[in-house]
Write an enzyme that holds these catalytic residues in place. Structure first.
Site, short mmCIF file in Angstrom:
data_model
loop_
_atom_site.label_atom_id
_atom_site.label_comp_id
_atom_site.label_asym_id
_atom_site.label_seq_id
_atom_site.Cartn_x
_atom_site.Cartn_y
_atom_site.Cartn_z
N LYS A 76 0.84 -1.20 0.00
CA LYS A 76 0.00 0.00 0.00
C LYS A 76 0.88 1.25 0.00
CE LYS A 76 -3.77 2.19 2.62
NZ LYS A 76 -4.68 2.08 3.79
N SER A 145 -9.44 2.66 2.78
CA SER A 145 -8.48 3.33 1.94
C SER A 145 -7.52 2.36 1.22
CB SER A 145 -7.62 4.27 2.78
OG SER A 145 -6.91 3.52 3.78
N SER A 169 -10.34 0.53 7.07
CA SER A 169 -9.71 0.47 5.75
C SER A 169 -9.11 -0.87 5.37
CB SER A 169 -8.63 1.55 5.65
OG SER A 169 -9.22 2.82 5.70
#
Length: 422
Positions: A76, A145, A169
């Site tokens: 990420k 996210s 998230s």
């Protein structure tokens, strides 16, 4: 390897250990899978085939250095990486090249894992949407996210990917994309080198297609062994104080989960949380805003116009939040943690909703994290378990929640539950 269904991380690990596959072949096929769907899904912020291939070739020559030997993973884009740009999902940091890896990335690489690239994140891992689409139906959001990580795993591009959860998230995008998402107990995986949003809430997690896979990966990210012992758990069905916000699709899916587990011989009972848990979701938001305003003081001062509207609104609200309000919210969480074990009673895990329903249509929202706020605030381990679907044929997840620090039992329970959901 099958051209239809991507193999799990544990399946790949077994073949690599037996010498039936090379790391180079695994990485090559991962890039082929990425090429087949990336234009549609937009899961990746950066890819580096040359560096990943060189790392795979080196791994093949070196033998088996660790539990992730030869396994590709996505990172990420709020995790610092020494060999790839890290933009935190923001044009403010376009072209940023850290001199180091985040601690968890370094640990994964030391365990033999091969980073293929950086997965898309919403700006600073908040809720302003990113361009990634849901592989189950590209007209729908993948959640956020950790948008790119969940989508990359769901699309079969990569068997493993990192995520973070400050509100919802990991669990929410895992639910929307129909994969396993694991948010460990707070602090189990080091956050050094990961862009801070709210220090008392930020938690590193993992995405994969099975519970065994996330345990293998998260163990490496944290530098510990998360191998669990098989368990047929006692399960507490917990609709939580947020149940009024469940869609009809979620209510039907939760009832279906109860039926399937009961038919599989599960020991089920209803669990109603005590009054100390009322208002925790609202208190979590107060803490989130207050801490975010301090974490992003520099961005607010120098680059306010480049902030996403939702991030900007949150920081502005946090700057107006009195310290006494923040302290009261933290005290409320402490009181709830003090009675959490008693709330479990004699069950091993609670089973609760992961999200209000299916992934919303369109890319204008990442969905509502309401069913994760409380658990993130309490720091409990949570595992999203796929297998259920909603009225539009999209995934709906449920999450197994354990006592704080009881990750092995939570993973073992999730491993038993997952195949019995469908």
């Amino acid at each position: 390897m099958s051209a239809h269904k991507a193999p799990t991380a544990c399946e790949l690990a077994a073949k690599l250990a037996a010498g039936d596959l090379t790391a180079e072949a695994v990485v090559r096929e991962a890039f082929e899978r990425i090429a087949a769907r990336e234009d549609e899904i937009k899961a990746w912020a950066h890819l580096d085939r040359a560096t990943a291939t060189a790392a795979a070739q080196a791994a093949d020559k070196a033998g088996r250095p660790g539990p992730l030997h030869g396994l590709p993973f996505g990172v990420k884009d709020i995790f610092d990486t020494a060999d790839m740009p890290t933009a935190y999902g923001s044009k403010i940091y376009a072209g940023n090249r850290p001199a180091w890896d985040a601690a968890s990335v370094a640990l994964a690489r030391a365990a033999g894992g091969i980073a293929l690239g950086k997965t898309v994140t919403t700006q600073f891992a908040f809720v302003d949407p990113a361009p990634t689409r849901n592989p189950r139906n590209p007209a729908h959001t993948p959640g956020g996210s950790s948008s790119g990580s969940a989508a990359a795993v769901a699309a079969g591009m990569v068997p493993l990917a990192t995520g973070t959860q400050t509100v919802g998230s990991v669990i929410r995008p895992a639910s929307f994309c129909g994969v396993v998402g694991y948010k460990p107990s707070f602090g189990l995986i080091p956050t050094a080198g990961v862009k801070c949003f709210a220090a008392s809430l930020d938690t590193i997690g993992a995405f994969a297609t099975t519970v065994g896979d996330v345990a293998l990966f998260a163990g490496a990210l944290g530098g510990r062994d998360l191998a669990f012992t098989a368990l047929k758990p006692k399960i507490g069905l917990c609709r939580t104080p947020q149940w009024p916000q469940a869609t009809e699709g979620l209510k039907a899916a939760f009832a279906e989960a109860e039926t399937r587990l009961k038919n599989a011989g599960a020991d089920l009972r209803d669990v109603v949380l005590p009054a100390a848990f009322e208002g925790l979701a609202e208190a979590q938001h107060e803490v989130l805003a207050y801490e975010a305003a301090r974490s992003f003081a520099s961005e607010w001062h120098y680059h306010r116009d480049a902030l996403g509207p939702r991030v900007g609104e949150l920081i502005a609200a946090g700057l107006k939040t009195p310290a006494a309000t923040y302290d009261a919210a933290m005290a409320k969480a402490a009181r709830a943690r003090a009675v959490l074990d008693d709330a479990f009673g004699d069950v091993d895990v609670l089973l609760a909703p992961s999200a209000p329903g299916e992934a919303p249509h369109g890319l204008g929202s990442t969905g509502d994290p309401i069913f994760s706020r409380m658990w993130t605030f309490l720091g409990t381990p949570c595992v999203n378990l796929p297998g259920l679907t909603g009225p539009h044929g999209l995934p709906i997840g449920v999450q197994a929640i354990g006592r704080r620090g009881d990750d092995l039992r939570t993973l073992a329970a999730g491993d038993w539950i997952q195949p019995r959901l469908g």
